[in-house]
Motif scaffolding. Structure first.
Motif, PDB file in Angstrom:
ATOM      1  N   ASP A 123      28.392  56.440  34.766  1.00 23.43           N
ATOM      2  CA  ASP A 123      29.105  57.458  34.012  1.00 23.43           C
ATOM      3  C   ASP A 123      30.213  56.778  33.223  1.00 23.43           C
ATOM      4  OD1 ASP A 123      30.011  59.879  33.109  1.00 23.43           O
ATOM      5  OD2 ASP A 123      30.910  60.503  35.009  1.00 23.43           O
ATOM      6  N   PRO A 124      30.150  56.816  31.925  1.00 21.49           N
ATOM      7  CA  PRO A 124      29.262  57.618  31.094  1.00 21.49           C
ATOM      8  C   PRO A 124      28.094  56.832  30.500  1.00 21.49           C
ATOM      9  CG  PRO A 124      31.078  56.884  29.746  1.00 21.49           C
ATOM     10  CD  PRO A 124      31.276  56.275  31.119  1.00 21.49           C
ATOM     11  N   THR A 125      28.105  55.485  30.585  1.00 18.13           N
ATOM     12  CA  THR A 125      27.179  54.665  29.794  1.00 18.13           C
ATOM     13  C   THR A 125      25.714  54.932  30.091  1.00 18.13           C
ATOM     14  OG1 THR A 125      28.888  52.962  29.777  1.00 18.13           O
ATOM     15  CG2 THR A 125      26.714  52.319  29.010  1.00 18.13           C
ATOM     16  N   HIS A 126      25.290  54.822  31.367  1.00 19.40           N
ATOM     17  CA  HIS A 126      23.872  54.978  31.655  1.00 19.40           C
ATOM     18  C   HIS A 126      23.399  56.406  31.402  1.00 19.40           C
ATOM     19  CE1 HIS A 126      20.188  54.174  34.352  1.00 19.40           C
ATOM     20  NE2 HIS A 126      19.992  53.657  33.146  1.00 19.40           N
ATOM     21  N   LEU A 127      24.251  57.376  31.655  1.00 22.13           N
ATOM     22  CA  LEU A 127      23.882  58.764  31.348  1.00 22.13           C
ATOM     23  C   LEU A 127      23.652  58.937  29.846  1.00 22.13           C
ATOM     24  CD1 LEU A 127      26.328  60.653  33.741  1.00 22.13           C
ATOM     25  CD2 LEU A 127      23.871  60.246  34.054  1.00 22.13           C
ATOM     26  N   GLN A 128      24.507  58.324  29.022  1.00 21.98           N
ATOM     27  CA  GLN A 128      24.335  58.382  27.564  1.00 21.98           C
ATOM     28  C   GLN A 128      23.057  57.670  27.144  1.00 21.98           C
ATOM     29  OE1 GLN A 128      27.200  56.120  25.333  1.00 21.98           O
ATOM     30  NE2 GLN A 128      26.504  56.913  23.365  1.00 21.98           N
ATOM     31  N   VAL A 129      22.803  56.491  27.702  1.00 22.14           N
ATOM     32  CA  VAL A 129      21.595  55.723  27.365  1.00 22.14           C
ATOM     33  C   VAL A 129      20.355  56.523  27.742  1.00 22.14           C
ATOM     34  CG1 VAL A 129      20.256  53.668  27.992  1.00 22.14           C
ATOM     35  CG2 VAL A 129      22.683  53.457  27.409  1.00 22.14           C
ATOM     36  N   ASN A 130      20.345  57.128  28.923  1.00 21.65           N
ATOM     37  CA  ASN A 130      19.187  57.925  29.338  1.00 21.65           C
ATOM     38  C   ASN A 130      18.953  59.097  28.398  1.00 21.65           C
ATOM     39  OD1 ASN A 130      18.551  56.298  31.493  1.00 21.65           O
ATOM     40  ND2 ASN A 130      19.592  57.573  33.002  1.00 21.65           N
ATOM     41  N   SER A 131      20.019  59.732  27.955  1.00 17.81           N
ATOM     42  CA  SER A 131      19.905  60.852  27.034  1.00 17.81           C
ATOM     43  C   SER A 131      19.321  60.398  25.695  1.00 17.81           C
ATOM     44  CB  SER A 131      21.274  61.508  26.838  1.00 17.81           C
ATOM     45  OG  SER A 131      21.197  62.548  25.901  1.00 17.81           O
ATOM     46  N   LEU A 132      19.833  59.292  25.160  1.00 15.68           N
ATOM     47  CA  LEU A 132      19.308  58.748  23.902  1.00 15.68           C
ATOM     48  C   LEU A 132      17.854  58.319  24.059  1.00 15.68           C
ATOM     49  CD1 LEU A 132      22.392  56.576  22.856  1.00 15.68           C
ATOM     50  CD2 LEU A 132      21.548  58.628  21.668  1.00 15.68           C
ATOM     51  N   GLU A 178      22.672  51.525  20.020  1.00 14.99           N
ATOM     52  CA  GLU A 178      23.244  52.811  19.593  1.00 14.99           C
ATOM     53  C   GLU A 178      24.313  53.289  20.580  1.00 14.99           C
ATOM     54  OE1 GLU A 178      21.818  57.383  18.525  1.00 14.99           O
ATOM     55  OE2 GLU A 178      20.298  55.830  18.794  1.00 14.99           O
ATOM     56  N   ALA A 179      24.140  52.947  21.847  1.00 13.95           N
ATOM     57  CA  ALA A 179      25.109  53.348  22.875  1.00 13.95           C
ATOM     58  C   ALA A 179      26.334  52.428  22.902  1.00 13.95           C
ATOM     59  CB  ALA A 179      24.440  53.362  24.247  1.00 13.95           C
TER      60      ALA A 179
END
Length: 159
Positions: free
Chosen positions: A99-108, A133-134
């Motif tokens: 949180d927050p990086t891997h959650l953002q990567v998974n979403s992208l 992009e993340a």
């Protein structure tokens, strides 16, 4: 006693010959092993999934993220669950803060398309673009990408 002599520039004072021999053997077998493969996993460290799993610390908020997705390996018959085959164990990962990086990567990643129809190379390239992009630094993504391509070549899914 004579004058103090400094070690040559770049020399390592506390080398571990047993660890060095293990790394050399693992590299000869095609495993990607970091020269600093000791202690807890660090954020943004690139290593294989087996090493990530064995060095992870409960509560460190780090998760391993592959460019050649485990879901791709599973869909193409290389693995049924994480760490069950060498294809899974030796898959290169980057340690991302959940949180927050891997959650953002998974979403992208989820928004970027269907992995099942991709070649291994397309899967790696798409996921490398997602990391960039993340906001993951290009040199870190390039290192992970090179290791993922080498892993794909060893699996004979990338020429």
């Amino acid at each position: 006693p004579g004058p103090a002599v400094s070690p040559p520039r770049g020399a390592h004072l506390n080398r571990d010959p047993v660890a060095d021999a293990a790394r050399q053997a693992a590299n000869a077998e095609g495993r990607v092993v970091s020269q600093l493969n000791v202690g807890a996993v660090k954020p943004l460290e690139v290593l294989n999934f087996e090493d990530f799993a064995s060095r992870s610390v409960v509560g460190d908020n780090l998760e391993g993220h592959e460019l050649l997705q485990h879901a791709w390996l599973k869909a193409h018959g290389f693995s049924n669950r994480r760490l069950d085959t060498m294809a899974s164990k030796l898959n290169p990962v980057i340690a991302l803060p959940r949180d927050p990086t891997h959650l953002q990567v998974n979403s992208l990643q989820a928004a970027s398309g269907d992995f099942a129809l991709e070649t291994a190379m397309q899967n790696i390239e798409r996921n490398a673009a997602v990391l960039l992009e993340a906001g993951i630094q290009a040199h870190v993504v390039d290192d992970l990408r090179a290791r993922a391509i080498l892993h794909g070549r060893r699996l004979k899914v990338i020429p």
